[in-house]
Design a protein around this motif. Structure first.
Motif, PDB file in Angstrom:
ATOM      1  N   GLU A 298      -9.890   1.871   9.356  1.00  0.00           N
ATOM      2  CA  GLU A 298      -8.915   1.576  10.413  1.00  0.00           C
ATOM      3  C   GLU A 298      -7.493   1.811   9.926  1.00  0.00           C
ATOM      4  O   GLU A 298      -6.661   2.349  10.661  1.00  0.00           O
ATOM      5  CB  GLU A 298      -9.077   0.135  10.901  1.00  0.00           C
ATOM      6  N   ALA A 299      -7.207   1.419   8.687  1.00  0.00           N
ATOM      7  CA  ALA A 299      -5.861   1.601   8.147  1.00  0.00           C
ATOM      8  C   ALA A 299      -5.481   3.080   8.094  1.00  0.00           C
ATOM      9  O   ALA A 299      -4.393   3.466   8.533  1.00  0.00           O
ATOM     10  CB  ALA A 299      -5.767   0.977   6.751  1.00  0.00           C
TER      11      ALA A 299
ATOM     12  N   THR B  33      -4.879  -4.387  10.469  1.00  0.00           N
ATOM     13  CA  THR B  33      -6.269  -3.953  10.626  1.00  0.00           C
ATOM     14  C   THR B  33      -7.178  -5.161  10.818  1.00  0.00           C
ATOM     15  O   THR B  33      -6.762  -6.303  10.640  1.00  0.00           O
ATOM     16  CB  THR B  33      -6.765  -3.196   9.374  1.00  0.00           C
TER      17      THR B  33
ATOM     18  N   ALA C 253       0.926  -1.879   8.828  1.00  0.00           N
ATOM     19  CA  ALA C 253      -0.184  -1.625   9.746  1.00  0.00           C
ATOM     20  C   ALA C 253      -1.105  -2.839   9.710  1.00  0.00           C
ATOM     21  O   ALA C 253      -1.361  -3.397   8.645  1.00  0.00           O
ATOM     22  CB  ALA C 253      -0.940  -0.367   9.326  1.00  0.00           C
TER      23      ALA C 253
ATOM     24  N   ILE D 226     -12.094  -1.746   6.870  1.00  0.00           N
ATOM     25  CA  ILE D 226     -10.671  -2.075   6.743  1.00  0.00           C
ATOM     26  C   ILE D 226      -9.889  -0.809   6.413  1.00  0.00           C
ATOM     27  O   ILE D 226      -8.892  -0.494   7.065  1.00  0.00           O
ATOM     28  CB  ILE D 226     -10.439  -3.156   5.663  1.00  0.00           C
ATOM     29  N   GLU D 227     -10.335  -0.065   5.400  1.00  0.00           N
ATOM     30  CA  GLU D 227      -9.638   1.168   5.036  1.00  0.00           C
ATOM     31  C   GLU D 227      -9.753   2.211   6.140  1.00  0.00           C
ATOM     32  O   GLU D 227      -8.785   2.912   6.442  1.00  0.00           O
ATOM     33  CB  GLU D 227     -10.177   1.739   3.730  1.00  0.00           C
TER      34      GLU D 227
ATOM     35  N   ALA E 256       0.839  -1.197   0.000  1.00  0.00           N
ATOM     36  CA  ALA E 256       0.000   0.000   0.000  1.00  0.00           C
ATOM     37  C   ALA E 256       0.876   1.249   0.000  1.00  0.00           C
ATOM     38  O   ALA E 256       2.077   1.182   0.251  1.00  0.00           O
ATOM     39  CB  ALA E 256      -0.898   0.003   1.236  1.00  0.00           C
TER      40      ALA E 256
ATOM     41  N   LYS F 176      -4.235   4.768  11.096  1.00  0.00           N
ATOM     42  CA  LYS F 176      -2.883   4.388  11.513  1.00  0.00           C
ATOM     43  C   LYS F 176      -1.799   5.041  10.657  1.00  0.00           C
ATOM     44  O   LYS F 176      -0.624   4.926  10.965  1.00  0.00           O
ATOM     45  CB  LYS F 176      -2.736   2.865  11.472  1.00  0.00           C
ATOM     46  N   GLY F 177      -2.198   5.674   9.561  1.00  0.00           N
ATOM     47  CA  GLY F 177      -1.232   6.284   8.654  1.00  0.00           C
ATOM     48  C   GLY F 177      -1.058   7.760   8.931  1.00  0.00           C
ATOM     49  O   GLY F 177      -1.784   8.334   9.729  1.00  0.00           O
TER      50      GLY F 177
ATOM     51  N   LEU G 280      -1.923   4.573   3.461  1.00  0.00           N
ATOM     52  CA  LEU G 280      -2.774   3.394   3.634  1.00  0.00           C
ATOM     53  C   LEU G 280      -4.157   3.546   3.015  1.00  0.00           C
ATOM     54  O   LEU G 280      -5.109   2.885   3.425  1.00  0.00           O
ATOM     55  CB  LEU G 280      -2.862   3.008   5.121  1.00  0.00           C
TER      56      LEU G 280
ATOM     57  N   LYS H   6     -10.954  -4.167  -0.193  1.00  0.00           N
ATOM     58  CA  LYS H   6     -11.943  -3.264   0.413  1.00  0.00           C
ATOM     59  C   LYS H   6     -13.363  -3.617  -0.018  1.00  0.00           C
ATOM     60  O   LYS H   6     -14.276  -3.640   0.814  1.00  0.00           O
ATOM     61  CB  LYS H   6     -11.626  -1.811   0.040  1.00  0.00           C
TER      62      LYS H   6
END
Length: 71
Positions: free
Chosen positions: A48-49, A63, A61, A45-46, A23, A52-53, A27, A38
């Motif tokens: 949460e990702a 997820t 990362a 999923i995205e 990715a 973290k970015g 993210l 996705k």
């Protein structure tokens, strides 16, 4: 001696422990493999990702799997 099995399948349909996807460092999940993950697993999923970015290049990362079979 270790062996490698090559198969052509939809990875979003596999019952596996994890799915790993390359990715961008923010993210975001656009098209290609990330987009397929996705679509199959859900927006969560995205979401949460992205929280973290951004992350440094080479980092990872973890997820949730959403609706994916992956644990």
């Amino acid at each position: 001696m270790p062996s490698i099995t090559v198969c052509q399948v939809d990875i979003t349909q596999l019952d596996v422990d994890a799915i790993v996807n390359a990715a961008n460092n923010h993210l975001w999940m656009g098209s290609g493999v990330a987009g397929a993950i996705k679509r199959a697993g859900g927006q969560e999923i995205e979401d949460e990702a992205v929280k973290k970015g951004p992350i440094p290049v080479g980092e990872a990362a973890v997820t949730v799997g959403g609706r994916l079979q992956a644990k």
